[in-house]
Enzyme design. Structure first.
Site, short mmCIF file in Angstrom:
data_model
loop_
_atom_site.label_atom_id
_atom_site.label_comp_id
_atom_site.label_asym_id
_atom_site.label_seq_id
_atom_site.Cartn_x
_atom_site.Cartn_y
_atom_site.Cartn_z
N ASP A 78 -13.69 14.19 -5.24
CA ASP A 78 -13.69 15.45 -5.99
C ASP A 78 -14.86 15.39 -6.97
OD1 ASP A 78 -12.79 17.84 -7.36
OD2 ASP A 78 -10.76 17.37 -6.68
N ARG B 215 1.97 -1.09 10.95
CA ARG B 215 3.04 -1.11 11.95
C ARG B 215 3.23 -2.46 12.60
NH1 ARG B 215 0.56 4.18 14.59
NH2 ARG B 215 -1.25 3.13 13.67
N LYS C 155 0.85 -1.20 0.00
CA LYS C 155 0.00 0.00 0.00
C LYS C 155 0.88 1.24 0.00
CE LYS C 155 -2.35 1.98 3.65
NZ LYS C 155 -2.84 3.35 3.63
N THR D 50 -16.88 9.68 14.47
CA THR D 50 -17.96 9.25 15.37
C THR D 50 -19.29 9.80 14.84
OG1 THR D 50 -17.82 11.25 16.69
CG2 THR D 50 -16.38 9.42 17.35
N ASP E 205 -3.52 4.19 -2.14
CA ASP E 205 -4.58 4.60 -1.20
C ASP E 205 -4.62 6.12 -1.08
OD1 ASP E 205 -6.58 4.43 0.72
OD2 ASP E 205 -5.18 4.05 2.38
O1 C5P Z 1 0.03 0.84 11.17
P1 C5P Z 1 -1.43 0.56 10.97
O2 C5P Z 1 -1.75 -0.90 10.86
O3 C5P Z 1 -2.30 1.28 11.97
O4 C5P Z 1 -1.72 1.19 9.52
C1 C5P Z 1 -2.94 1.03 8.91
C2 C5P Z 1 -2.89 1.62 7.55
O5 C5P Z 1 -4.19 1.56 7.00
C3 C5P Z 1 -2.48 3.08 7.51
O6 C5P Z 1 -1.80 3.31 6.28
C4 C5P Z 1 -3.79 3.82 7.54
O7 C5P Z 1 -3.74 5.06 6.88
C5 C5P Z 1 -4.70 2.86 6.77
N1 C5P Z 1 -6.11 2.96 7.12
C6 C5P Z 1 -6.61 2.78 8.40
N2 C5P Z 1 -7.95 2.85 8.65
C7 C5P Z 1 -8.79 3.12 7.66
C8 C5P Z 1 -8.31 3.29 6.38
C9 C5P Z 1 -6.95 3.20 6.13
O8 C5P Z 1 -5.85 2.51 9.31
N3 C5P Z 1 -10.09 3.18 7.93
#
Ligand code: C5P
Length: 241
Positions: free
Chosen positions: A75, A221, A43, A129, A70
């Site tokens: 728009d 992460r 991603k 929320t 992503d």
């Molecule tokens: O590190 P982590 O697992 O939290 O990263 C999740 C990834 O998925 C990030 O790139 C974040 O921007 C993306 N994301 C998210 N929740 C969403 C949509 C995308 O955490 N609803």
């Protein structure tokens, strides 16, 4: 340019995508090298794309990797149609838009996405929320249960031809029950058992996401910040099987 790897997916398999949330292209590509053949799908989000631009997508493709771009386009329809077409031309396999852009925008996004690029719609951001939505719309929201909103926007996305929606692992089962195989589900917010949640509040493990019917899980992460990212990836992949 080397053709991206084609992953053969059985209808029930869950494909892992690693989120390259880095501020430097070099750091992102080092992670790709560390994971090697363990991961074929990455991603690229707004942070990395803003610093590294289209070349990072081409560099991943040249390594035989598929790219989920992503950028969550939202728009006017004409602009989104062209942005999605540009992403497909660049080599993205999945691109995201906001379902809140409405019917005309979703249809425009799908129109020129081409045969090799799937459009996924974000329904309601997991960070929002009920009170946030009320503030945006100027109405009152009595419940913080946004399930009906998510379901309504998923219905709209499916009706307008989107391949799938981005959803939390906690919503995946409900959406899979409603849409069966007709709508793919991409689940972020995934953590290996016992891992830190970080700033995510609604997390699931890879196996929970797979059992709920996720088509794709985004591993951020939990893999890229692990002491041993390759071992964490192996653990995640094993738990999806
Ligand atoms: O590190 P982590 O697992 O939290 O990263 C999740 C990834 O998925 C990030 O790139 C974040 O921007 C993306 N994301 C998210 N929740 C969403 C949509 C995308 O955490 N609803």
């Amino acid at each position: 340019m080397t053709a991206p790897a084609v992953t053969v997916e059985s209808p029930n398999s869950t494909v892992p995508i690693v989120a390259l949330d880095f501020w430097m292209a070099d750091a992102a590509l080092s992670m790709v090298d560390v994971l090697g053949s363990r991961c074929d799908f990455y991603k690229v989000g707004s942070e990395l794309f803003t610093v590294a631009g289209p070349p990072i997508v081409r560099q991943l493709s040249a390594r035989g990797k598929r790219v989920f771009l992503d950028l969550k386009f939202h728009d006017i329809p004409n602009t989104v149609e062209k942005a999605v077409a540009a992403a497909a031309e660049l080599g993205a396999s999945i691109v995201t838009i906001h379902a809140l852009g409405g019917e005309k925008m979703i249809r425009a996004a799908v129109r020129n996405s081409g045969p090799d690029c799937e459009v996924f719609a974000v329904t309601i951001l997991t960070s929002l929320t009920g009170a946030d939505l009320a503030a945006v719309r100027g109405g009152s929201v009595v419940s913080d249960d946004l399930t009906p909103e998510v379901m309504r926007l998923a219905e709209l996305s499916a009706a307008c031809g989107a391949s799938g929606v981005v959803c939390s692992g906690l919503e995946a089962g409900m959406l899979r029950d409603r849409f069966g195989a007709s709508l793919k589900l991409l689940v972020p917010g995934v953590r290996l058992p016992g891992d830190e949640r970080g700033d995510q509040s609604r997390v699931v493990t890879p196996s929970e996401a797979a059992r709920a019917g996720a088509s794709y899980v985004v591993l951020g992460r939990t893999v890229t910040s692990a002491t041993d990212p390759a071992a964490a990836m192996d653990q995640a992949v094993a738990s999806l099987a």
